[in-house]
Design a protein around this motif. Structure first.
Motif, mmCIF file in Angstrom:
data_model
loop_
_atom_site.group_PDB
_atom_site.id
_atom_site.type_symbol
_atom_site.label_atom_id
_atom_site.label_comp_id
_atom_site.label_asym_id
_atom_site.label_seq_id
_atom_site.Cartn_x
_atom_site.Cartn_y
_atom_site.Cartn_z
ATOM 1 N N ASP A 61 0.649 -1.122 -0.056
ATOM 2 C CA ASP A 61 0.122 -0.236 0.056
ATOM 3 C C ASP A 61 0.369 0.754 0.119
ATOM 4 O OD1 ASP A 61 -2.166 -1.468 0.195
ATOM 5 O OD2 ASP A 61 -2.548 -0.913 2.325
ATOM 6 N N PHE A 62 1.854 1.495 0.904
ATOM 7 C CA PHE A 62 2.845 2.573 0.835
ATOM 8 C C PHE A 62 4.041 2.344 0.525
ATOM 9 C CE2 PHE A 62 -0.877 2.158 3.748
ATOM 10 C CZ PHE A 62 -1.482 3.937 3.308
ATOM 11 N N LYS A 63 4.589 3.302 -0.211
ATOM 12 C CA LYS A 63 6.571 2.878 -0.836
ATOM 13 C C LYS A 63 6.890 3.602 0.559
ATOM 14 C CE LYS A 63 5.178 -0.072 -4.012
ATOM 15 N NZ LYS A 63 5.076 -0.911 -3.469
ATOM 16 N N LEU A 64 8.164 3.434 0.960
ATOM 17 C CA LEU A 64 8.949 4.293 1.418
ATOM 18 C C LEU A 64 9.274 5.511 1.237
ATOM 19 C CD1 LEU A 64 9.819 1.330 4.259
ATOM 20 C CD2 LEU A 64 8.815 3.107 5.087
ATOM 21 N N MET A 65 10.364 5.399 0.378
ATOM 22 C CA MET A 65 11.199 6.222 -0.513
ATOM 23 C C MET A 65 10.378 7.507 -1.157
ATOM 24 S SD MET A 65 13.867 5.350 0.471
ATOM 25 C CE MET A 65 13.167 4.674 1.959
ATOM 26 N N SER A 66 8.845 7.250 -1.133
ATOM 27 C CA SER A 66 7.581 7.890 -1.660
ATOM 28 C C SER A 66 8.550 9.646 -1.658
ATOM 29 C CB SER A 66 6.247 8.114 -2.402
ATOM 30 O OG SER A 66 5.821 7.849 -0.693
ATOM 31 N N ASN A 67 9.147 9.954 -0.273
ATOM 32 C CA ASN A 67 9.178 11.540 1.005
ATOM 33 C C ASN A 67 10.266 11.649 0.466
ATOM 34 O OD1 ASN A 67 9.376 9.990 2.017
ATOM 35 N ND2 ASN A 67 8.658 11.564 3.573
ATOM 36 N N ILE A 68 10.976 10.666 -0.156
ATOM 37 C CA ILE A 68 12.550 11.250 -0.655
ATOM 38 C C ILE A 68 13.437 13.358 -0.295
ATOM 39 C CG2 ILE A 68 13.423 10.389 -2.698
ATOM 40 C CD1 ILE A 68 15.310 8.818 -0.814
ATOM 41 N N ASP A 69 12.512 13.557 -1.357
ATOM 42 C CA ASP A 69 12.940 14.989 -1.484
ATOM 43 C C ASP A 69 12.522 15.498 -0.141
ATOM 44 O OD1 ASP A 69 13.477 14.326 -3.981
ATOM 45 O OD2 ASP A 69 11.573 15.214 -4.874
ATOM 46 N N GLU A 70 11.678 15.581 0.769
ATOM 47 C CA GLU A 70 11.170 15.980 1.734
ATOM 48 C C GLU A 70 12.466 16.005 2.893
ATOM 49 O OE1 GLU A 70 8.474 18.160 2.245
ATOM 50 O OE2 GLU A 70 7.463 16.852 1.203
ATOM 51 N N LEU A 71 13.547 15.395 2.904
ATOM 52 C CA LEU A 71 14.967 15.051 4.113
ATOM 53 C C LEU A 71 15.259 16.967 3.740
ATOM 54 C CD1 LEU A 71 16.545 12.041 2.709
ATOM 55 C CD2 LEU A 71 15.617 12.802 4.611
ATOM 56 N N GLY A 72 15.276 17.504 2.154
ATOM 57 C CA GLY A 72 15.220 18.546 2.511
ATOM 58 C C GLY A 72 16.882 18.835 2.259
ATOM 59 N N LYS A 73 17.435 19.671 3.129
ATOM 60 C CA LYS A 73 19.113 19.899 3.913
ATOM 61 C C LYS A 73 19.184 18.611 4.135
ATOM 62 C CE LYS A 73 19.531 24.914 1.800
ATOM 63 N NZ LYS A 73 19.500 25.780 2.578
ATOM 64 N N THR A 74 18.261 17.767 5.334
ATOM 65 C CA THR A 74 19.092 16.717 6.200
ATOM 66 C C THR A 74 19.546 16.089 5.495
ATOM 67 O OG1 THR A 74 16.192 16.699 7.020
ATOM 68 C CG2 THR A 74 18.319 15.229 7.531
ATOM 69 N N PRO A 75 21.388 16.078 6.395
ATOM 70 C CA PRO A 75 22.847 15.012 6.150
ATOM 71 C C PRO A 75 21.993 13.623 6.316
ATOM 72 C CG PRO A 75 23.207 16.475 6.748
ATOM 73 C CD PRO A 75 21.982 16.983 7.544
ATOM 74 N N VAL A 76 23.018 12.871 4.775
ATOM 75 C CA VAL A 76 22.252 11.522 5.071
ATOM 76 C C VAL A 76 23.765 10.488 4.700
ATOM 77 C CG1 VAL A 76 20.742 9.372 3.725
ATOM 78 C CG2 VAL A 76 20.295 11.847 4.198
ATOM 79 N N MET A 77 23.962 9.501 5.744
ATOM 80 C CA MET A 77 25.027 8.171 5.738
ATOM 81 C C MET A 77 24.218 7.069 5.370
ATOM 82 S SD MET A 77 28.443 7.596 7.673
ATOM 83 C CE MET A 77 29.247 8.765 6.839
ATOM 84 N N LEU A 78 24.911 6.170 3.934
ATOM 85 C CA LEU A 78 24.728 4.749 3.806
ATOM 86 C C LEU A 78 25.549 3.997 3.671
ATOM 87 C CD1 LEU A 78 22.273 6.142 0.874
ATOM 88 C CD2 LEU A 78 21.246 5.173 2.737
ATOM 89 N N ILE A 79 25.760 2.583 4.423
ATOM 90 C CA ILE A 79 26.530 2.774 4.737
ATOM 91 C C ILE A 79 26.670 0.803 4.183
ATOM 92 C CG2 ILE A 79 28.607 0.904 6.852
ATOM 93 C CD1 ILE A 79 28.061 3.405 8.539
ATOM 94 N N THR A 80 27.440 0.920 3.432
ATOM 95 C CA THR A 80 27.095 -0.941 3.097
ATOM 96 C C THR A 80 28.771 -1.360 2.739
ATOM 97 O OG1 THR A 80 25.520 -2.146 0.936
ATOM 98 C CG2 THR A 80 26.796 0.321 -0.335
ATOM 99 N N GLY A 81 27.981 -2.603 2.115
ATOM 100 C CA GLY A 81 30.295 -3.590 1.390
ATOM 101 C C GLY A 81 29.508 -3.951 0.212
ATOM 102 N N ASP A 82 30.716 -4.079 0.011
ATOM 103 C CA ASP A 82 30.911 -4.438 -1.484
ATOM 104 C C ASP A 82 30.325 -5.680 -2.002
ATOM 105 O OD1 ASP A 82 33.005 -5.542 -0.739
ATOM 106 O OD2 ASP A 82 34.741 -4.464 -1.739
ATOM 107 N N LYS A 83 30.459 -6.684 -0.697
ATOM 108 C CA LYS A 83 29.781 -7.893 -1.054
ATOM 109 C C LYS A 83 28.142 -7.818 -0.344
ATOM 110 C CE LYS A 83 34.395 -10.514 -0.889
ATOM 111 N NZ LYS A 83 34.419 -10.374 -2.843
ATOM 112 N N ALA A 84 27.639 -7.438 -0.294
ATOM 113 C CA ALA A 84 26.806 -7.098 0.589
ATOM 114 C C ALA A 84 24.949 -6.921 -0.860
ATOM 115 C CB ALA A 84 26.181 -5.643 0.727
ATOM 116 N N HIS A 85 24.473 -8.174 -0.544
ATOM 117 C CA HIS A 85 23.307 -8.363 -1.697
ATOM 118 C C HIS A 85 22.632 -6.964 -1.417
ATOM 119 C CE1 HIS A 85 21.310 -9.510 1.897
ATOM 120 N NE2 HIS A 85 20.525 -9.746 1.424
ATOM 121 N N SER A 86 22.640 -6.829 -0.520
ATOM 122 C CA SER A 86 21.574 -5.327 -0.044
ATOM 123 C C SER A 86 22.188 -4.148 -1.610
ATOM 124 C CB SER A 86 21.018 -5.376 0.850
ATOM 125 O OG SER A 86 22.467 -5.392 2.199
ATOM 126 N N LYS A 87 23.523 -4.084 -1.476
ATOM 127 C CA LYS A 87 23.951 -2.978 -1.833
ATOM 128 C C LYS A 87 22.917 -1.959 -2.579
ATOM 129 C CE LYS A 87 29.080 -1.206 -3.710
ATOM 130 N NZ LYS A 87 27.610 -0.137 -4.926
#
Length: 388
Positions: free
Chosen positions: A314-340
């Protein structure tokens, strides 16, 4: 020749010795004198909340005894009571003002697992950190157990911010949020609408809306398979309505070559088949092996409620990503992560300040608890910079 010690001095010495013996030593870390939970509760300005001593400790990671942890509970706006553990910095002083971070995840985990480990590390760095169980899971409330919801889980982040920002020893202008694995999408979504969250980070990110409704990389379900899944979910809803009972089921439903929907009533069997994929073996090794916890859905005794997928269709979590505006975001992943690819896609979509850390040699599950893989130094530097 020993000097005689007066009666009062003897009493003080005995008390000091008793304190050392009762708190003990872990490696080079001597446990500090505990801050009474009642004193912390008196510093809370949130009415529907509580702070109590952490009795019956069931955490499954290595505990640093120099870091105090307390049980906390706070109510979200839907009336669910969210249960958490609050970690205090070393040499905690209730008269000071600290930075704070709220943490949960992975999807189906509990605060005694990965989120608690992260929170403990933040406390060692000088933060007040709260790791919590999302509503209906772990020790949080909900008469319907283990029912996943993108909206309610996002609201739990807002409620956690309510709690920490109303502690007199927290600077309400220095609060951040962090999501691990499947709660990452909720952390980002919460940060998009909550101006009190000054920075947000994710580790081993999963966008559960995409993962549940589209499956891996949005390329799993054909239109015909999607209809079969919807028909299965409708059948589960009808059966739950008729019986009044919850039915366990997979939150991510497979469809085999014959058009049969694949589900299960426990997340993992007691033993994996020999041909299990490396990704499944990685999850199994964590949840059923080194980090088993009986309240964790992902350990091999429980599963999600079978109609959990509805909210994520019913609801998409990333649909309001533009609402972040100037809020800083850090994304941590691995080069062997299937979720990268989840982190890659979100990084590409964010228009504001952003940073993606790709850890060499790290799988998805490595970022749950492998201390030599999790880049805590970069994580702390990110929050130190942005929670000014």
């Amino acid at each position: 020749m020993m000097k005689k010690i007066g009666k009062n001095k003897k009493m003080v010495l005995a008390a000091l010795m008793a304190g050392v013996m009762s708190f003990g030593i872990m490696g080079s870390n001597v446990t500090m004198a505990a801050t009474p939970a009642k004193a912390l509760a008196a510093a809370s300005q949130m009415q529907r909340s509580s702070i109590s001593e952490l009795d019956n400790d069931t955490r499954v990671f290595e505990i640093d005894k120099s870091i105090e942890a307390k049980n906390v509970k706070f109510e979200n706006r839907f009336g669910f009571e969210v249960a958490g553990h609050m970690y205090l910095p070393r040499d905690f002083d209730a008269n000071k003002k600290y930075k704070a971070v709220v943490i949960t995840g992975p999807f189906g985990a509990v605060k005694e697992q990965s989120s608690g480990l992260y929170a403990q590390e933040f406390a060692k760095h000088g933060y007040v950190a709260v790791a919590f169980d999302p509503s209906t899971t772990g020790e949080s409330s909900g008469s319907r157990r283990n029912m996943g919801s993108p909206e309610i889980f996002t609201e739990d982040y807002h409620a956690a911010v309510d709690f920490v920002s109303n502690l007199k020893f927290v600077n309400q202008d220095q609060v951040g949020a962090m999501g691990i694995c499947g709660l990452s999408g909720m952390a980002i979504t919460a940060a998009g609408s909550d101006s009190r969250i000054k920075a947000v980070a994710t580790s081993a990110m999963y966008d559960m809306s995409e993962s549940i409704s589209d499956h891996y990389n949005g390329a799993y379900y054909t239109p015909e398979q999607r209809e079969l899944v919807k028909q299965h979910l409708a059948k589960m809803r009808d059966e739950e309505a008729k019986t009044g009972k919850a039915i366990r089921g997979a939150h991510e439903l497979g469809v085999d070559a014959n058009g049969n929907v694949e589900t299960f009533d426990t997340m993992f069997p007691d033993k994996l088949p020999a041909d299990a994929s490396p990704v499944i073996k990685d999850f199994f090794g964590y949840y059923v092996g080194r980090a088993f916890h009986p309240r964790a859905i992902n350990s091999n005794k429980l599963a999600w409620d079978s109609v959990t997928p509805y909210g994520f269709f019913d609801f998409k979590l990333m649909s309001n990503i533009d609402e972040l505006g100037k809020t800083p975001v850090m994304l941590i992943t691995g080069d062997k992560a299937h979720s990268k690819y989840f982190s890659d896609n979100v990084y590409a979509a964010i228009k504001g300040e952003k940073e993606e850390i790709v850890v060499p040699g790290a799988t998805h599950v490595d970022l749950y608890d492998q201390m030599d893989k999790i880049p805590f130094d970069k994580l702390f530097a990110f929050f130190d910079k942005n929670l000014k």
